[in-house]
Design a protein around this motif. Structure first.
Motif, PDB file in Angstrom:
ATOM      1  N   PRO A 143      -5.569  -2.360  -0.078  1.00 19.94           N
ATOM      2  CA  PRO A 143      -5.963  -3.689  -0.547  1.00 19.94           C
ATOM      3  C   PRO A 143      -7.401  -3.666  -1.081  1.00 19.94           C
ATOM      4  N   PRO A 144      -7.707  -4.478  -2.109  1.00 19.13           N
ATOM      5  CA  PRO A 144      -6.837  -5.487  -2.729  1.00 19.13           C
ATOM      6  C   PRO A 144      -6.043  -4.986  -3.933  1.00 19.13           C
ATOM      7  N   VAL A 145      -6.152  -3.685  -4.230  1.00 22.49           N
ATOM      8  CA  VAL A 145      -5.477  -3.169  -5.427  1.00 22.49           C
ATOM      9  C   VAL A 145      -3.970  -3.376  -5.339  1.00 22.49           C
ATOM     10  N   ASP A 146      -3.402  -3.182  -4.156  1.00 17.60           N
ATOM     11  CA  ASP A 146      -1.950  -3.354  -4.014  1.00 17.60           C
ATOM     12  C   ASP A 146      -1.529  -4.774  -4.355  1.00 17.60           C
ATOM     13  N   ARG A 147      -2.318  -5.758  -3.917  1.00 24.67           N
ATOM     14  CA  ARG A 147      -1.976  -7.151  -4.217  1.00 24.67           C
ATOM     15  C   ARG A 147      -2.131  -7.441  -5.711  1.00 24.67           C
ATOM     16  N   GLU A 148      -3.146  -6.872  -6.325  1.00 30.16           N
ATOM     17  CA  GLU A 148      -3.344  -7.083  -7.761  1.00 30.16           C
ATOM     18  C   GLU A 148      -2.156  -6.528  -8.547  1.00 30.16           C
ATOM     19  N   ILE A 149      -1.689  -5.341  -8.167  1.00 29.56           N
ATOM     20  CA  ILE A 149      -0.538  -4.762  -8.855  1.00 29.56           C
ATOM     21  C   ILE A 149       0.714  -5.585  -8.568  1.00 29.56           C
ATOM     22  N   THR A 194       0.825  -1.207   0.000  1.00 31.78           N
ATOM     23  CA  THR A 194       0.000   0.000   0.000  1.00 31.78           C
ATOM     24  C   THR A 194       0.859   1.255   0.000  1.00 31.78           C
ATOM     25  N   ALA A 195       2.114   1.155   0.427  1.00 31.20           N
ATOM     26  CA  ALA A 195       3.031   2.292   0.333  1.00 31.20           C
ATOM     27  C   ALA A 195       3.805   2.266  -0.981  1.00 31.20           C
ATOM     28  N   GLY A 196       3.442   1.383  -1.906  1.00 31.63           N
ATOM     29  CA  GLY A 196       4.152   1.256  -3.172  1.00 31.63           C
ATOM     30  C   GLY A 196       5.486   0.584  -2.964  1.00 31.63           C
ATOM     31  N   LEU A 197       6.529   1.193  -3.504  1.00 33.63           N
ATOM     32  CA  LEU A 197       7.894   0.693  -3.356  1.00 33.63           C
ATOM     33  C   LEU A 197       8.743   1.768  -2.699  1.00 33.63           C
ATOM     34  N   ARG A 198       9.691   1.348  -1.892  1.00 34.16           N
ATOM     35  CA  ARG A 198      10.659   2.298  -1.347  1.00 34.16           C
ATOM     36  C   ARG A 198      11.896   1.529  -0.937  1.00 34.16           C
ATOM     37  N   GLY A 199      13.072   2.041  -1.327  1.00 36.00           N
ATOM     38  CA  GLY A 199      14.297   1.361  -0.952  1.00 36.00           C
ATOM     39  C   GLY A 199      15.526   2.101  -1.449  1.00 36.00           C
ATOM     40  N   GLU A 200      16.671   1.507  -1.182  1.00 35.17           N
ATOM     41  CA  GLU A 200      17.948   2.106  -1.558  1.00 35.17           C
ATOM     42  C   GLU A 200      18.174   1.970  -3.061  1.00 35.17           C
ATOM     43  N   LEU A 201      18.794   2.976  -3.647  1.00 32.40           N
ATOM     44  CA  LEU A 201      19.148   2.919  -5.061  1.00 32.40           C
ATOM     45  C   LEU A 201      20.256   1.912  -5.298  1.00 32.40           C
ATOM     46  N   GLY A 202      20.202   1.216  -6.417  1.00 35.33           N
ATOM     47  CA  GLY A 202      21.232   0.245  -6.746  1.00 35.33           C
ATOM     48  C   GLY A 202      20.689  -0.802  -7.694  1.00 35.33           C
ATOM     49  N   ALA A 203      21.500  -1.778  -8.024  1.00 35.47           N
ATOM     50  CA  ALA A 203      21.111  -2.814  -8.979  1.00 35.47           C
ATOM     51  C   ALA A 203      20.424  -3.974  -8.274  1.00 35.47           C
ATOM     52  N   GLY A 204      19.528  -4.642  -9.002  1.00 36.59           N
ATOM     53  CA  GLY A 204      18.900  -5.850  -8.489  1.00 36.59           C
ATOM     54  C   GLY A 204      17.490  -5.634  -7.994  1.00 36.59           C
ATOM     55  N   PRO A 205      16.743  -6.715  -7.786  1.00 38.39           N
ATOM     56  CA  PRO A 205      15.338  -6.617  -7.393  1.00 38.39           C
ATOM     57  C   PRO A 205      15.122  -6.095  -5.977  1.00 38.39           C
ATOM     58  N   ASN A 206      16.162  -6.081  -5.146  1.00 33.92           N
ATOM     59  CA  ASN A 206      16.029  -5.561  -3.792  1.00 33.92           C
ATOM     60  C   ASN A 206      16.498  -4.115  -3.699  1.00 33.92           C
ATOM     61  N   ARG A 207      16.535  -3.424  -4.826  1.00 29.83           N
ATOM     62  CA  ARG A 207      16.967  -2.025  -4.891  1.00 29.83           C
ATOM     63  C   ARG A 207      16.006  -1.265  -5.804  1.00 29.83           C
ATOM     64  N   MET A 208      16.004   0.053  -5.649  1.00 29.87           N
ATOM     65  CA  MET A 208      15.282   0.923  -6.568  1.00 29.87           C
ATOM     66  C   MET A 208      16.169   1.224  -7.764  1.00 29.87           C
ATOM     67  N   ASN A 209      15.698   0.939  -8.948  1.00 32.95           N
ATOM     68  CA  ASN A 209      16.461   1.138 -10.170  1.00 32.95           C
ATOM     69  C   ASN A 209      15.492   1.154 -11.343  1.00 32.95           C
ATOM     70  N   ARG A 210      16.016   1.334 -12.545  1.00 30.40           N
ATOM     71  CA  ARG A 210      15.151   1.476 -13.709  1.00 30.40           C
ATOM     72  C   ARG A 210      14.394   0.188 -14.032  1.00 30.40           C
ATOM     73  N   VAL A 211      15.015  -0.967 -13.827  1.00 28.24           N
ATOM     74  CA  VAL A 211      14.310  -2.227 -14.073  1.00 28.24           C
ATOM     75  C   VAL A 211      13.158  -2.391 -13.092  1.00 28.24           C
ATOM     76  N   THR A 212      13.425  -2.142 -11.814  1.00 29.53           N
ATOM     77  CA  THR A 212      12.371  -2.247 -10.797  1.00 29.53           C
ATOM     78  C   THR A 212      11.211  -1.324 -11.136  1.00 29.53           C
ATOM     79  N   VAL A 213      11.518  -0.094 -11.531  1.00 32.58           N
ATOM     80  CA  VAL A 213      10.475   0.880 -11.847  1.00 32.58           C
ATOM     81  C   VAL A 213       9.702   0.478 -13.103  1.00 32.58           C
ATOM     82  N   MET A 214      10.394   0.006 -14.116  1.00 29.83           N
ATOM     83  CA  MET A 214       9.702  -0.412 -15.343  1.00 29.83           C
ATOM     84  C   MET A 214       8.800  -1.606 -15.074  1.00 29.83           C
TER      85      MET A 214
END
Length: 548
Positions: A164-170, A49-69
């Motif tokens: 919820p449930p929109v967050d889970r659907e996304i 429900t808060a969307g995404l938030r995290g440290e910048l960097g590579a990989g799925p556990n980071r905020m980056n262009r792939v994660t955003v796309m």
């Protein structure tokens, strides 16, 4: 290194459009840094429900262009072609890039995208979603998180954050997204991708200057945007409303994603307000105002008679603004709302005026969905406020600029009467009892410590805290009081005191919210001294019970 880890890292690197994060992964792979790769690929940022938030960097556990796309592609799948999404961004590292990537993915999937005309406050985006009758909105921001963080907030067509449930659907749709390099992408040249003009900001300013500000305007204000994006919009709103322009802390006036003058760009953090308070003292300001970097929160400092300043708590400002809105609106169906971790004072104020009151879970996504009437005011103790009029709320989210304008009007009226906001707080204490609140916040490096502390409290609930008997205990996982289930514990203590314990939804913290109610039978200062001692006792006992 683990071969599966290496394969996932190389697959990610192959689809990554960002040369910086591709190089980051290349260096880790070449150096054989398995620990760093596991940190990036052993988990992923979860969309909630808060969307995404995290440290910048590579990989799925980071905020980056792939994660955003991937997030944009998931949102596109849930919305479907032809829908309209408004996109905003602040001035953090890569916020503009993430906003453009979002627009490209959405339009490539057959949706329409309108991008705000530059780095702007979050409340402008929330306003724009409803003003433009869009189906959804995206705001790229990490609010007041550390400099190396960024985030991705999603709003629905009602202009409030998703629940919820929109967050889970996304989230499920994101998980189904494949290689982002194969996603069709739109461009600014497409008719479906529009960069909005400054007219959207002007419309927002028109809306907030119509709030119940009052007619007093003689006020000197010191202000800091804390290196964020609030200064231009707030100054424009003050001038449009007839106030003098605030005097801005020069070192913090321009957006700077490095936040060089503060340890944390959060007005609640120690030291963050030092430059603003110093400026306020130097120019003889009547109040000191601050926004956090995306300007959805508002902090207020008031000069003391003997020198120095006192920062108002979020609950104190919430009570002042709440009563002000009630006094300056009309209608039998009016509703004011706050959260279960905020002070109980707003409920007593509402009862005194015959206005409806609701408590919700933490977060403006829940406040905006409070049921039982026509919402004219909502707040949460973490410096978040949404101020409305007889016709409702112009922003269906917390709005640090609308709140700043309204409190400036309230302070100007008090000044005209020879009083200050502190005098108004004393008036409330005499009428309703002194409601004093505080927090115990524990930041951890290992999230399992928070889970362990919550499990310990559930297994062995306290019978007494701060010398007060625990009269009732609610496990909020069970949806107490008709609320949606959430990870939290609420204790009601003798004498009207209350404690709520919950893990933070955006930071690695365990947060505990404390409240005591002290009747005022003599001087208010005496009641404040007693309340401070009571809160200290609560804090000490709760800290021991947590074992952190």
């Amino acid at each position: 290194m683990n071969s599966d880890l290496v394969r996932r890292a190389r697959d990610w690197q192959a689809q990554d459009p960002d040369p910086e994060t591709r190089a980051e992964l290349g260096a880790l792979l070449e150096g054989g840094d398995g620990a760093a790769l596991r940190e990036r690929f052993g988990a992923k940022l979860e969309f909630g429900t808060a969307g995404l938030r995290g440290e910048l960097g590579a990989g799925p556990n980071r905020m980056n262009r792939v994660t955003v796309m991937r997030a944009a592609a998931g949102l596109a799948r849930v919305l479907g072609p032809g829908r309209h999404v408004v996109i905003g961004y602040d001035a953090r590292y890569n916020s503009d890039v993430f906003a453009r990537d979002t627009a490209a993915v959405l339009t490539g999937a057959g949706l329409r995208a309108s991008v705000l005309p530059g780095p702007l406050p979050t409340p402008v985006l929330a306003f724009a979603v409803r003003h433009l009758v869009a189906d959804a909105g995206v705001m790229v921001t990490a609010s007041h998180n550390p400099p190396r963080d960024n985030g991705y907030k999603v709003y629905w067509g009602d202009g409030s954050q998703i629940v919820p449930p929109v967050d889970r659907e996304i989230s499920d749709a994101i998980d189904a997204v494949g290689d982002v390099s194969r996603l069709p992408l739109g461009s600014p040249d497409d008719d479906t991708w529009t960069t909005l003009g400054k007219e959207i900001v002007a419309s927002y300013v028109d809306a907030v200057t119509a709030l119940p500000i009052g007619d007093a305007r003689d006020l000197k204000v010191a202000y800091t945007p804390l290196h964020g994006v609030g200064a231009v919009t707030l100054t424009g709103a003050f001038l449009a409303a007839g106030f003098e322009a605030p005097v801005i802390v020069d070192a913090q006036a321009a957006p700077d994603p490095g936040f060089p003058t503060v340890a944390f760009p959060n007005p609640e953090e120690p030291g963050a307000m030092d430059l603003a308070l110093e400026l306020g003292g130097r120019i003889g300001a009547d109040i000191v105002l601050a926004n956090d970097p995306d300007a959805d929160r508002c902090a207020v400092g008031v000069p003391l008679p003997d020198g120095g300043h006192r920062m108002l708590t979020g609950d104190e400002l919430g009570a002042l603004l709440g009563e002000h809105v009630i006094r300056n609106t009309s209608g039998d169906e009016r509703l004011v709302a706050t959260t279960i971790v905020s002070s109980s004072l707003l409920g007593k104020i509402a009862a005194g005026y015959g206005v409806r009151h609701a408590e919700t879970l933490t977060g403006f996504k829940w406040i905006m969905r409070a049921a039982g009437g026509d919402l004219v005011f909502g707040y949460e103790e973490a410096l978040g406020y949404s101020v409305g009029t007889d016709t409702g709320l112009p922003v269906h989210d917390k709005d640090g600029i609308g709140a700043a304008l309204t409190v400036a009007g309230l302070a100007a009226r008090a000044k005209r009467d020879g009083r200050t906001l502190l005098d108004l707080l004393d008036d409330q204490a005499r009428r309703y009892g002194l409601h004093a609140t505080s927090q115990l916040s524990v930041r951890v490096d290992d999230l399992s410590l928070i889970a362990g502390a919550m499990a310990g409290l559930r297994a062995t609930p306290p019978a007494e805290l701060g010398g007060r008997k625990v009269e009732s205990a609610d496990d909020l996982r069970e949806g107490a009081g008709g609320l949606p289930p959430t990870d939290g514990l609420r204790y009601r203590l003798s004498g009207g005191a209350r404690v709520v314990v919950r893990p933070s939804g955006t930071e690695p913290k365990l947060k505990c919210y404390l409240e005591v109610v002290v009747p005022v039978t003599g001087e208010v200062s005496e009641a404040r001294t007693r309340a401070a001692a009571d809160l200290d006792a609560l804090r000490a006992d709760l800290s021991a019970a947590l074992g952190l």
